[in-house]
Design an enzyme around this catalytic site. Structure first.
Site, PDB file in Angstrom:
ATOM      1  N   GLY A   8       4.004 -29.462   4.497  1.00  0.00           N
ATOM      2  CA  GLY A   8       4.874 -28.825   5.488  1.00  0.00           C
ATOM      3  C   GLY A   8       5.544 -29.885   6.358  1.00  0.00           C
ATOM      4  O   GLY A   8       5.199 -31.069   6.293  1.00  0.00           O
ATOM      5  N   GLN A   9       6.485 -29.443   7.193  1.00  0.00           N
ATOM      6  CA  GLN A   9       7.222 -30.438   7.990  1.00  0.00           C
ATOM      7  C   GLN A   9       6.318 -31.124   9.017  1.00  0.00           C
ATOM      8  O   GLN A   9       6.380 -32.348   9.189  1.00  0.00           O
ATOM      9  CB  GLN A   9       8.466 -29.849   8.642  1.00  0.00           C
ATOM     10  CG  GLN A   9       8.239 -28.602   9.467  1.00  0.00           C
ATOM     11  CD  GLN A   9       9.485 -28.182  10.251  1.00  0.00           C
ATOM     12  OE1 GLN A   9      10.426 -28.956  10.412  1.00  0.00           O
ATOM     13  NE2 GLN A   9       9.472 -26.978  10.766  1.00  0.00           N
ATOM     14  N   LEU A  10       5.445 -30.373   9.666  1.00  0.00           N
ATOM     15  CA  LEU A  10       4.524 -31.019  10.607  1.00  0.00           C
ATOM     16  C   LEU A  10       3.455 -31.808   9.848  1.00  0.00           C
ATOM     17  O   LEU A  10       3.110 -32.931  10.244  1.00  0.00           O
ATOM     18  CB  LEU A  10       3.865 -29.974  11.517  1.00  0.00           C
ATOM     19  CG  LEU A  10       2.829 -30.534  12.494  1.00  0.00           C
ATOM     20  CD1 LEU A  10       3.456 -31.574  13.442  1.00  0.00           C
ATOM     21  CD2 LEU A  10       2.173 -29.412  13.309  1.00  0.00           C
ATOM     22  N   ASP A  30      -6.171 -24.372  -0.763  1.00  0.00           N
ATOM     23  CA  ASP A  30      -5.593 -23.129  -0.254  1.00  0.00           C
ATOM     24  C   ASP A  30      -6.573 -22.650   0.818  1.00  0.00           C
ATOM     25  O   ASP A  30      -7.677 -22.197   0.502  1.00  0.00           O
ATOM     26  CB  ASP A  30      -5.475 -22.118  -1.400  1.00  0.00           C
ATOM     27  CG  ASP A  30      -4.934 -20.782  -0.915  1.00  0.00           C
ATOM     28  OD1 ASP A  30      -5.008 -20.504   0.305  1.00  0.00           O
ATOM     29  OD2 ASP A  30      -4.451 -19.996  -1.745  1.00  0.00           O
ATOM     30  N   ALA A  50      -0.121 -23.129   7.493  1.00  0.00           N
ATOM     31  CA  ALA A  50       0.060 -21.802   8.098  1.00  0.00           C
ATOM     32  C   ALA A  50       1.070 -20.995   7.307  1.00  0.00           C
ATOM     33  O   ALA A  50       1.897 -21.558   6.581  1.00  0.00           O
ATOM     34  CB  ALA A  50       0.564 -21.944   9.540  1.00  0.00           C
ATOM     35  N   THR A  52       4.325 -19.404   7.837  1.00  0.00           N
ATOM     36  CA  THR A  52       5.337 -19.625   8.878  1.00  0.00           C
ATOM     37  C   THR A  52       6.604 -18.780   8.670  1.00  0.00           C
ATOM     38  O   THR A  52       7.581 -18.969   9.387  1.00  0.00           O
ATOM     39  CB  THR A  52       5.727 -21.121   8.955  1.00  0.00           C
ATOM     40  OG1 THR A  52       6.162 -21.541   7.657  1.00  0.00           O
ATOM     41  CG2 THR A  52       4.559 -21.965   9.404  1.00  0.00           C
ATOM     42  N   ASP A  88       4.949 -20.798  20.369  1.00  0.00           N
ATOM     43  CA  ASP A  88       5.533 -20.119  21.532  1.00  0.00           C
ATOM     44  C   ASP A  88       5.674 -18.616  21.277  1.00  0.00           C
ATOM     45  O   ASP A  88       5.827 -17.841  22.218  1.00  0.00           O
ATOM     46  CB  ASP A  88       6.903 -20.732  21.862  1.00  0.00           C
ATOM     47  CG  ASP A  88       7.855 -20.764  20.670  1.00  0.00           C
ATOM     48  OD1 ASP A  88       7.382 -20.868  19.517  1.00  0.00           O
ATOM     49  OD2 ASP A  88       9.082 -20.675  20.885  1.00  0.00           O
ATOM     50  N   TYR A 111       3.764 -12.219  13.007  1.00  0.00           N
ATOM     51  CA  TYR A 111       3.484 -13.662  12.956  1.00  0.00           C
ATOM     52  C   TYR A 111       2.839 -14.130  14.268  1.00  0.00           C
ATOM     53  O   TYR A 111       1.825 -14.824  14.261  1.00  0.00           O
ATOM     54  CB  TYR A 111       4.789 -14.430  12.700  1.00  0.00           C
ATOM     55  CG  TYR A 111       4.680 -15.923  12.930  1.00  0.00           C
ATOM     56  CD1 TYR A 111       4.078 -16.750  11.986  1.00  0.00           C
ATOM     57  CD2 TYR A 111       5.182 -16.518  14.097  1.00  0.00           C
ATOM     58  CE1 TYR A 111       3.971 -18.125  12.200  1.00  0.00           C
ATOM     59  CE2 TYR A 111       5.081 -17.878  14.316  1.00  0.00           C
ATOM     60  CZ  TYR A 111       4.482 -18.675  13.362  1.00  0.00           C
ATOM     61  OH  TYR A 111       4.362 -20.032  13.590  1.00  0.00           O
ATOM     62  N   LYS A 115      -0.855 -15.810  14.790  1.00  0.00           N
ATOM     63  CA  LYS A 115      -1.089 -17.138  15.383  1.00  0.00           C
ATOM     64  C   LYS A 115      -2.060 -17.030  16.557  1.00  0.00           C
ATOM     65  O   LYS A 115      -2.911 -17.900  16.768  1.00  0.00           O
ATOM     66  CB  LYS A 115       0.230 -17.785  15.835  1.00  0.00           C
ATOM     67  CG  LYS A 115       1.183 -18.178  14.726  1.00  0.00           C
ATOM     68  CD  LYS A 115       0.585 -19.145  13.712  1.00  0.00           C
ATOM     69  CE  LYS A 115       0.247 -20.505  14.312  1.00  0.00           C
ATOM     70  NZ  LYS A 115      -0.332 -21.422  13.293  1.00  0.00           N
TER      71      LYS A 115
END
Ligand SMILES: NC(=O)c1ccc[n+]([C@@H]2O[C@H](COP(=O)([O-])OP(=O)(O)OC[C@H]3O[C@@H](n4cnc5c(N)ncnc54)[C@H](OP(=O)(O)O)[C@@H]3O)[C@@H](O)[C@H]2O)c1
Length: 258
Positions: A8-10, A30, A50, A52, A88, A111, A115
């Protein structure tokens, strides 16, 4: 150190920040399933895996919960100190000033609820790192989408009634290192400054030298499946590491992509 969600990007930014960490992609673990038998207990876990897809979660709440709640419980089962990245979108957006750690969450979407329940699944000793509007040079994010659309079109319609703090994943990864020096608990870690998605799109086109115009529209006009908070700027009342301004993050991201 173990990183989940490493593609993922993070996850990719964390793997760059912590090059010695064991960075596992979904095909390697997984997280909806218990940890692989060969995995020994790490010293610390940075849990970036996650579900997302905010709109997709509305149609598949159980799928989102299986990963964001059940998956987080599986990661917590390792028994190692845990950093859980939250959102957020746990807030309803009715506040007119930045949300701080002691503000009560009230998610509007499936979502956001997943979270928030994931925060509980991470356990009382976890670092709960709430951030916002993530973008980076890889993966699926608003900056990359706007760069693609901006190169193809003369005009793009973008929502102008949601305000937040677009946060560069490289800055969040670096702040994670600082955060580990602080006690666990909830921390709000997002970029300095705030804007609407339309302001952000304008800045992206400016920064990339694209001539595309931004047509400012409302959330209702866009008609997405999941409700989103109209205002979700995050700030820390506890002395979390401060991040550079989102415009600095955007500049770094565009430089990386160039
Ligand atoms: N994006 C935002 O704007 C934002 C804002 C605030 C907080 N966050 C939180 O920040 C964290 C990182 O988000 P991100 O933007 O980096 O998301 P992302 O780019 O979508 O990355 C999520 C990663 O999780 C992986 N994943 C999904 N299901 C999995 C599973 N069952 N097991 C293992 N890995 C799985 C995905 O794998 P595949 O690549 O195989 O799909 C993907 O690599 C998430 O906790 C997210 O909720 C994100």
């Amino acid at each position: 150190m173990l990183i989940t969600g490493a593609s993922g990007q993070l996850g990719q930014a964390l793997a760059e920040e912590f090059p010695d960490a064991l960075a596992l992609t979904r095909s390697e673990w997984d997280v909806a399933l218990p940890a692989p038998a060969l995995l020994t207990r790490p010293d610390i876990v940075l849990h970036a895996a996650a579900w997302t897809d905010v709109d997709g979660a509305e149609d598949d709440p159980q799928g989102a919960a299986a990963i964001n709640v059940g998956g987080t419980a599986n990661v917590a089962e390792l028994g190692a100190p845990l950093v859980y990245y939250s959102s957020d979108y746990v807030f309803d957006g009715r506040k007119q000033e930045p949300y701080v750690e002691s503000d009560g969450p009230n998610p509007l979407s499936v979502y956001g609820r997943s979270k928030l329940h994931g925060e509980a699944a991470a356990g009382e000793t976890a670092w709960i790192v709430r951030s916002a509007w993530l973008f980076g040079p890889t993966g699926h994010n608003f900056v990359r989408t706007m760069l693609r659309l901006g190169a193809e079109r003369d005009e793009v319609a973008v929502v102008d009634d949601q305000r937040g703090s677009p946060t560069y994943v490289g800055h969040l990864a670096a702040a994670t290192r600082e955060l580990l020096e602080l006690r666990s608990g909830i921390w709000h870690v997002a970029a300095e400054g705030e804007c609407t998605w339309a302001d952000f799109a304008d800045a992206i086109f400016d920064g990339a030298g694209l001539r595309c115009r931004v047509r400012r529209i409302t959330t209702v006009e866009l008609g997405r499946a999941a409700p989103r908070p109209a205002y979700s700027v995050l700030r820390s009342e506890k002395g979390a590491p401060t991040l550079p301004h989102w415009r600095d993050g955007l500049r770094e991201c565009i430089d990386r992509l160039a």
